[in-house]
Design an enzyme around this catalytic site. Sequence first.
Site, short mmCIF file in Angstrom:
data_model
loop_
_atom_site.label_atom_id
_atom_site.label_comp_id
_atom_site.label_asym_id
_atom_site.label_seq_id
_atom_site.Cartn_x
_atom_site.Cartn_y
_atom_site.Cartn_z
N GLY A 186 8.83 -6.20 -8.21
CA GLY A 186 9.61 -6.33 -6.99
C GLY A 186 11.01 -5.77 -7.04
N GLY B 178 11.75 -2.59 -7.22
CA GLY B 178 11.80 -1.29 -6.55
C GLY B 178 11.43 -0.12 -7.44
N LYS B 179 10.60 -0.35 -8.47
CA LYS B 179 10.21 0.73 -9.36
C LYS B 179 9.52 1.87 -8.61
CE LYS B 179 7.62 -1.83 -11.88
NZ LYS B 179 7.86 -3.10 -11.18
N THR B 180 8.58 1.50 -7.72
CA THR B 180 7.82 2.53 -7.01
C THR B 180 8.73 3.35 -6.12
OG1 THR B 180 5.78 1.24 -7.09
CG2 THR B 180 5.95 2.93 -5.39
N SER B 181 9.63 2.70 -5.39
CA SER B 181 10.54 3.44 -4.52
C SER B 181 11.42 4.38 -5.31
CB SER B 181 11.41 2.45 -3.73
OG SER B 181 10.63 1.61 -2.93
N ASP C 279 -0.10 1.19 -12.45
CA ASP C 279 -0.21 -0.18 -11.97
C ASP C 279 -1.61 -0.39 -11.39
OD1 ASP C 279 0.01 -2.66 -10.79
OD2 ASP C 279 1.95 -2.27 -9.88
N THR D 238 5.39 -2.90 2.44
CA THR D 238 4.58 -2.73 1.24
C THR D 238 4.07 -4.04 0.67
OG1 THR D 238 5.69 -0.64 0.70
CG2 THR D 238 4.58 -1.79 -1.10
#
Length: 583
Positions: free
Chosen positions: A18, A20-23, A45, A502
């Site tokens: 949560g 914000g790694k993906t962003s 993931d 998301t």
Amino acid sequence: MMFLEDAPRFLFFTGKGGVGKTSIACATAMSLCASGKRVLLVSTDPASNVGQVYGITIGNKITPVDAVARLAALEIDPQAAAQLYRDRIAGPARGVLPDAVVKAIEEQLSGACTTEIAAFDEFTGLLTDPGLDAGYDNIIFDTAPTGHTIRLLQLPGAWSDFLEGGKGDASCLGPLAGLDKQRIRYQQAVEALADPARTRLVLVARAQDSALREAARTHEELAAIGLTRQYLVINGVLGAADTQADPLALAILAREQAALARMPSNLADLPCDQVGLKPFNLVGLDALRALFAPTIALPANHGADEAPFSAPPLSALVDQIAANGHGLVMVMGKGGVGKTTVAAAIAVALAQRGHAVHLTTSDPAGRLADTLAGTLDHLTQSRIDPHAETERYRQQVLRTKGAGLDPAGLALLEEDLRSPCTEEIAVFQAFSRAIREAGKKFVVMDTAPTGHTLLLLDATGAYHRDVARQMAGNGMHFLTPMMQLQDPAQTKVLLVTLAETTPVLEAANLQADLVRAGIIPWAWVINNSIAAAHPQAPLLRQRARNELREIEAVATRHAQRYAVVPLLRDEPTGIARLAALAA
């Protein structure tokens, strides 16, 4: 951004769920592409949402992102990878060996251990494939939340060491038949990970004590396996200019600045970038391009005419749970949505009503003790510690199967128990014990982030199928952990999400996965809602407006029942604050 300067071939983004790694990973990929680099963005993931961020379907194959020149993406799907792996190992035996032998091989390859190995096998291939060297300048890994990522990054060395020492012939015979052929590739993966000229690890955190503590722990654990070239990104930081004398915003600012001032010393020494909190959801190309830009200014009266917000409180769900007197409450969801807080708040509320409650976690990075920060009558707590459970399982096997073995046989058994697969079996057994305990009291389980939980449920399903095969036709009654999870009278599954695009989409996907397994979620909890906190600062008011559509989607399309927990001025830690969440 310092972490982008002279970027090496491989960049890994990891951190607490949560944060914000993906962003950050997606925005990084677009930034490198804009500078002329050819980039492959890979999600390791099991619950990847890279496709959701870009608004396209990606899946388990390299897919061009047409809207971004020179960018392609891949989501490693553990189930698809496992099927390909099984076909590769068992396929040559079909039509050659007797059907009974082929069936035995397939059964050996049916568990969660094979799923993990298959995903790992794809991961090491990306680090060592010479074809990718020619096709891409950079490969960016958007990883699973911390505990699962550390496990993945340790595996090349773990399997290399295990294979170097030989292998046993029990729990991992089928999977290892394939692994042994990949020995050289695994060693090459270890070398790539440990080479700072080729690999950079970017720790992503929020300006929160828990996220920074986990980043510090991750820093040490990954440095110990050779990933020493690390950078730190603090994401979603609220700026002083965005508070506008709003008491909620001022409290958040003070809390974040205090957390940054207390940052662990091993993080303070790393190159560090800060990314400001944005008023919009980070979905779509325009939002990603704006992520590293300054925060957009909003008018001071923005949203002043909004209607008051109201929604069912968490206490309403607790009242219904308490009515049964005992049972299993499983709290699931994407990393970083506050599962631990919600689980602890429910456990505290049940204990204060006089019920016996066992609060536990299956999250490898679980921090229940830090969240509770105290004790309470009728409430016990524990953690399913993979290392402790593995040692417990090893000793149990040595006492039973090892009894009476000669020295050579005992040595083979001990070697087999050093396989990384042993941990998966041990954690499943601990999970099963917790489920059985719910027949006498309330067991509230804070689960690992979505992907890791799905792998655990996969092990539960594999065990159920194995028992059902063995008991078929003998007329005897049996009860497996999966059957208990599927029984709504014994188990209540709560999906925790944030009121953002998301997390809601991921919770909906998790619900679909659970329904396919015969597990029907009982309720949703929308946590840390800004709308429910009634902010005044323009940036927070805009984020609150963005939440309303997602809350409506949960209430009308996804959930049988739901509750909303507001964002609080103070961290919800300690018995008193947790009790207030469900009062």
